[in-house]
Design a protein around this motif. Sequence first.
Motif, PDB file in Angstrom:
ATOM      1  N   HIS A  66       2.628   8.964 -12.845  1.00 14.11           N
ATOM      2  CA  HIS A  66       1.616   9.396 -11.647  1.00 14.11           C
ATOM      3  C   HIS A  66       2.462   9.530 -10.453  1.00 14.11           C
ATOM      4  N   ALA A 123       1.957  10.084  -2.575  1.00 11.72           N
ATOM      5  CA  ALA A 123       0.883  10.099  -1.382  1.00 11.72           C
ATOM      6  C   ALA A 123       0.349   9.017  -1.270  1.00 11.72           C
ATOM      7  N   MET A 124       0.378   7.594  -2.139  1.00 14.63           N
ATOM      8  CA  MET A 124       0.043   6.351  -1.374  1.00 14.63           C
ATOM      9  C   MET A 124       1.105   5.953  -0.197  1.00 14.63           C
ATOM     10  N   ASN A 168      -0.392  -3.121  -3.743  1.00 16.13           N
ATOM     11  CA  ASN A 168       0.518  -1.982  -4.571  1.00 16.13           C
ATOM     12  C   ASN A 168       1.195  -2.676  -5.562  1.00 16.13           C
ATOM     13  N   TRP A 227       3.328  11.777  -7.904  1.00 15.84           N
ATOM     14  CA  TRP A 227       2.631  12.493  -6.729  1.00 15.84           C
ATOM     15  C   TRP A 227       1.673  11.572  -6.324  1.00 15.84           C
ATOM     16  N   LEU A 228       0.910  10.543  -7.107  1.00 17.81           N
ATOM     17  CA  LEU A 228      -0.135   9.616  -6.646  1.00 17.81           C
ATOM     18  C   LEU A 228       0.846   8.556  -5.994  1.00 17.81           C
TER      19      LEU A 228
END
Length: 167
Positions: free
Chosen positions: A35, A41-42, A74, A37-38
Motif C-alpha cells: 500500500h 498519504a499517511m 505508525n 500510496w496509503l
Amino acid sequence: MTEIQRLLIATIDELNRQEKRDNRPRFSISFIRNHPWLFIAMYVGWLATLAVMLQSETLAGSVWLLVVLFVLLNGFFFFDVNPRYRYEDIDVLDLRVCYNGEWYNTRFVPPSLIDEIQHSPRISEEQKAMLNKMLARKGELSFYDIYSLDKGAAPLQASMSAPVPAR
C-alpha cells in the motif's frame, strides 16, 4: 475424536509449522510494498496536521503529543502477525473471524489429506462416497468441506445408534 478430526488437526498443525503461524508479531515492510500510496498519504496527512498545529497558538505546545502518537500508531504497520489456524475455529462465527478470517472456507486442503481419508480403514465407506461426490462436484475441497463431511456423518451415526421409540 473421529479419524477425520484427527487427520484435520494433524494437517492444520503441519500448515501452522510450515508457514510459521504462531500469532507472534514479526517486523515486516510488506505494508509499504502493498500500500505505497496509503503510506504516502499517511505522511502527507501527518505533515498537514503538524503544520496546522505549529500555526495554532493553542495547539503549538502539544506538538510532541502528535509526534509520539504518530510514531506509536505508525509502528503497528511495520509488524505482521500470522494467526494460527485451529480446528476449533472451523465453523465458528465470532470475533476470531475478524482476526483470521474464514480461512477454513478459502483455504484448500492438500491432496495428501484427501488421499489419507480415502485410504483410511477407520473412515466409513459412506463418508468416502460423500468425499468423492464433493470432489467430483467442486474439484478442490476446503477445510470446511472436510469438516462438514465429518459433521454430516455424526447425525447419521447418532440416528442409527438411537433406540427406536415404541408405538
